[in-house]
Structure formats: C-alpha cells, structure tokens
Write a protein that holds these residues in place. Structure first.
Motif, PDB file in Angstrom:
ATOM      1  N   MET A 233      42.133  33.027  36.861  1.00  0.00           N
ATOM      2  CA  MET A 233      43.035  33.687  38.191  1.00  0.00           C
ATOM      3  C   MET A 233      42.231  34.529  39.106  1.00  0.00           C
ATOM      4  O   MET A 233      41.620  35.351  38.648  1.00  0.00           O
ATOM      5  CB  MET A 233      44.301  34.242  37.489  1.00  0.00           C
ATOM      6  CG  MET A 233      45.426  34.141  38.514  1.00  0.00           C
ATOM      7  SD  MET A 233      46.880  34.909  37.846  1.00  0.00           S
ATOM      8  CE  MET A 233      46.712  36.636  37.711  1.00  0.00           C
ATOM      9  N   PRO A 234      42.206  34.417  40.178  1.00  0.00           N
ATOM     10  CA  PRO A 234      41.204  35.231  41.023  1.00  0.00           C
ATOM     11  C   PRO A 234      42.021  36.421  41.265  1.00  0.00           C
ATOM     12  O   PRO A 234      43.259  36.581  41.184  1.00  0.00           O
ATOM     13  CB  PRO A 234      41.452  34.282  42.522  1.00  0.00           C
ATOM     14  CG  PRO A 234      42.687  33.404  42.429  1.00  0.00           C
ATOM     15  CD  PRO A 234      42.679  33.104  40.893  1.00  0.00           C
TER      16      PRO A 234
ATOM     17  N   ALA B 188      44.176  44.230  43.833  1.00  0.00           N
ATOM     18  CA  ALA B 188      43.203  44.582  42.542  1.00  0.00           C
ATOM     19  C   ALA B 188      41.755  44.984  43.069  1.00  0.00           C
ATOM     20  O   ALA B 188      41.195  46.019  42.700  1.00  0.00           O
ATOM     21  CB  ALA B 188      43.301  43.574  41.817  1.00  0.00           C
ATOM     22  N   ASN B 189      41.239  44.085  44.088  1.00  0.00           N
ATOM     23  CA  ASN B 189      40.004  44.344  44.611  1.00  0.00           C
ATOM     24  C   ASN B 189      39.696  45.925  45.115  1.00  0.00           C
ATOM     25  O   ASN B 189      38.753  46.462  45.187  1.00  0.00           O
ATOM     26  CB  ASN B 189      39.298  43.298  45.486  1.00  0.00           C
ATOM     27  CG  ASN B 189      38.972  42.093  44.846  1.00  0.00           C
ATOM     28  OD1 ASN B 189      38.522  42.107  43.990  1.00  0.00           O
ATOM     29  ND2 ASN B 189      39.296  40.848  45.560  1.00  0.00           N
TER      30      ASN B 189
ATOM     31  N   GLU C 244      37.861  51.267  45.259  1.00  0.00           N
ATOM     32  CA  GLU C 244      38.195  52.942  45.132  1.00  0.00           C
ATOM     33  C   GLU C 244      37.778  53.639  43.923  1.00  0.00           C
ATOM     34  O   GLU C 244      37.092  54.532  43.976  1.00  0.00           O
ATOM     35  CB  GLU C 244      39.481  53.247  45.468  1.00  0.00           C
ATOM     36  CG  GLU C 244      39.968  52.987  46.934  1.00  0.00           C
ATOM     37  CD  GLU C 244      41.542  53.010  47.054  1.00  0.00           C
ATOM     38  OE1 GLU C 244      42.258  53.233  45.967  1.00  0.00           O
ATOM     39  OE2 GLU C 244      42.034  52.501  48.144  1.00  0.00           O
ATOM     40  N   GLU C 245      37.813  52.830  42.784  1.00  0.00           N
ATOM     41  CA  GLU C 245      37.330  53.375  41.552  1.00  0.00           C
ATOM     42  C   GLU C 245      35.795  53.604  41.456  1.00  0.00           C
ATOM     43  O   GLU C 245      35.283  54.430  41.057  1.00  0.00           O
ATOM     44  CB  GLU C 245      37.609  52.582  40.268  1.00  0.00           C
ATOM     45  CG  GLU C 245      39.373  52.781  39.976  1.00  0.00           C
ATOM     46  CD  GLU C 245      39.828  51.747  39.053  1.00  0.00           C
ATOM     47  OE1 GLU C 245      41.024  51.962  38.706  1.00  0.00           O
ATOM     48  OE2 GLU C 245      39.109  50.929  38.475  1.00  0.00           O
TER      49      GLU C 245
END
Lengths: 198, 198
Positions: free
Chosen positions: B1-2, B7-8, B13-14
């Motif tokens: 699953m892409p 999420a990206n 940011e992380e």
C-alpha cells in the motif's frame, strides 16, 4: 647623484612604518574587514606600493601584532611593578586595561582576530597566547596577594581571574560591534572592581 | 500500500527535526565550524539527505535560530514575571542566564555567529537583535526597580546593564574557545552579582 643603499634602506623602513600606521587607522575604522585598498588610501600611497611591502592582509596583521609584542605595550611585568599595596596595584592594572580597551579597542580586536584565524602563523598565535597566559598569571598573583592583605574577597582566585577576563573580553566584543550603547554608557571601572570587593 | 501524503509529510517533518537535533549536537562539539558532513554523521543519515532538507549550513543555522526564537527559551517576559522583590528577580534572571550559558553555550555561539555573519538573512538578524534589545530593556527595568527598593547600587542603570552584557558575552566567548580555564573555574554567580551590590 644616486641614492646610497643606506638611504634606500631608510626610505623602505619609513614607507613600511607609514603603511603600518595607516593600517592601524584603517583597522580602527573598519575592524579586520578593512581592505588593502583602504590601507593604501589611508597611507596616501598606491595599492601597488602596499603590496610591495605586504603580500596580503594577513601579512599586515602579523606585522601589527609583532609591533605590539615588541613595543612593550603588553608587558605585564611593567604593569605589575607599580608602587602601592597589592589591592592598589590591581585596581590600577584593571583601570589601565579598561582605558586601553576603550581608547584603542582595535588592538584587542586584532588580537582576537589573529587568535581565531587558523591560517595565521602558528608562531604569532603562540606568542600571543603566551602573552595572554602572562596576563592571567600576573592578575592571579596580584589577586592572591590582595587577598592576603584583605583587599580582595576570599573567593577562588581562578574564578575571579576568569570573571575579570570574561568582562574585559566582552567589552572588546561590544567595542568590535561598534555598540552605541557601549560608547554612550561605558561602564565606570568601579563597577567591575566591585566583583573583587571583600 | 502506498504511503498517504499525510504520512509522507509526517516523515519529512520527523527527518527535518532529527537533522536539526543532530545539528545542535554537532554544533555543541565543533562550534560553527561543524560541517554538513558532521551533521549528517551525527544524525546517522546520508549527506544527500541533509542537503535535501537544507541547501547550506547557513540554512541550518537559520532554522536553528528560528527554533530558538519560537521555543520561548528566549522569552524575556517569562523570566521577568517571577515572584519576589525586584532584586530577587534580577538575581534569579542573571543566575538562569549564567546556567544557560554554561550548559548550552552552543546556543549563544550560534547567535553571535549569525549576528556577525552579514550573509545571514536580514530578517533573522533583525529578530535576534530585537530579542537582544528586549533583554537589555528587561534587565534595565529590573535594575531600576531594584534601585528603588535599595537592592541595587545607585549607579547609572545603563552602565550596569552594559557591564552585565559585557560579562555574559565574554563568558560565551570563552566558552566558544573551549577555554579550559572556563570549564575548570566557571565563576560563581555571586561574583558578577557583586557588580550590582549597593
């Protein structure tokens, strides 16, 4: 009649001294950002002539530091060998340093610049560092003596020297930034001397 | 699953935060001389990844200053709004600043670097300058109030603030040079506080 070698030598020495005097003035005005062209303009000589004596700005810096090291302006012993009690001599030493930082802040800027410039010749930096150490030791000695006479608070003498050094360094930094607040409100020597009060 | 865009975004940011944390550490170790490669090593990511987030070391510096300005670490008002008499609040403020300069000297090094780097964005420098002015004003206000209660000596308040600023700046400079004498003999807050004693 052609000039003798001796006369030529004298002219070269005079020109070199003239350029160095001009460098101090350019430096007092612009800090270490002063350019070779500004030094030339200040000396009222051509850019090319400056280059004939000094291959780079670093070479000028080096010559200025040498001049200071030789002149005795920085001779700690001379400042320590004063009449009076240890506390009086310490007060007089700190007052003189403050006057110098106020009136000739460019000297201390130059030292800070040279010390933090890793391309500067190791020898010059080492000698400046030794001179700094001599100051530290001389001031520490006076503090210990003045503690014995009860003229200085009985704190750790090294902490007191570090505090004094931090203060003097900080003043030079404010001077370097041409701080208006420093010019208008240069702190009276009494203020820093209170750090030492019993 | 892409992965979803959300999420990206979170991952980006992380990663950015991780690189900035690493930059603080690299910077604490090496000062402003720390390289992008050292930041990458400290973050345990590739050199290329660091560049994807920050185009240059100056971009990292700028992000770190932004972080500080936003974090409230520098919020003067928070430091001024403490309980106690003006003299007590002033003592507490100076003690806190000294602790910060001792424990996180890299923050102040960064500020000094950014303020003296003319290639740095005008906006960041201006905001840092405003913050510095707010400190000056806040400290001056406390001094005047503490003079009214007789807790601080009746000297010119501006000279007292300049003296305090010079001292704090000087300590940061000694920290910048990784001065062994500063590490071993960090001056007790009592020493500088004596400058203010009536």
């Amino acid at each position: 009649m052609p000039r003798t070698e001796e006369a030529n030598q004298r002219i070269r020495e005079e020109q070199r001294a003239k350029i160095l005097d001009a460098a101090w003035r350019a430096f007092a005005k612009k800090g270490t950002a002063a350019t070779m062209a500004e030094v030339a303009a200040e000396a009222d000589v051509s850019y090319g002539l400056v280059y004939r004596y000094f291959s780079s700005k670093e070479a000028i810096f080096k010559a200025l530091v040498e001049q200071m090291l030789q002149s005795g302006v920085l001779r700690v012993q001379r400042l320590l060998d004063q009449p009076g009690t240890p506390g009086e001599r310490l007060t007089s030493l700190i007052t003189k340093i403050l006057e110098a930082r106020r009136e000739r802040s460019e000297i201390f800027l130059l030292f800070q610049h040279v010390m933090s410039d890793e391309t500067m010749s190791e020898d010059v930096r080492k000698r400046l560092q030794e001179r700094g150490q001599a100051y530290y030791d001389g001031m520490r000695q006076l503090i210990v003596e003045a503690q014995a006479t009860g003229e200085v608070v009985a704190d750790d003498p090294d902490q007191l020297v570090v505090a004094l050094m931090a203060y003097l360094d900080g003043l030079s930094r404010l001077a370097a930034r041409e701080s208006e607040m420093l010019k208008e409100h240069f702190p009276d020597p009494e203020i820093v001397l209170r750090m030492l009060k019993p």
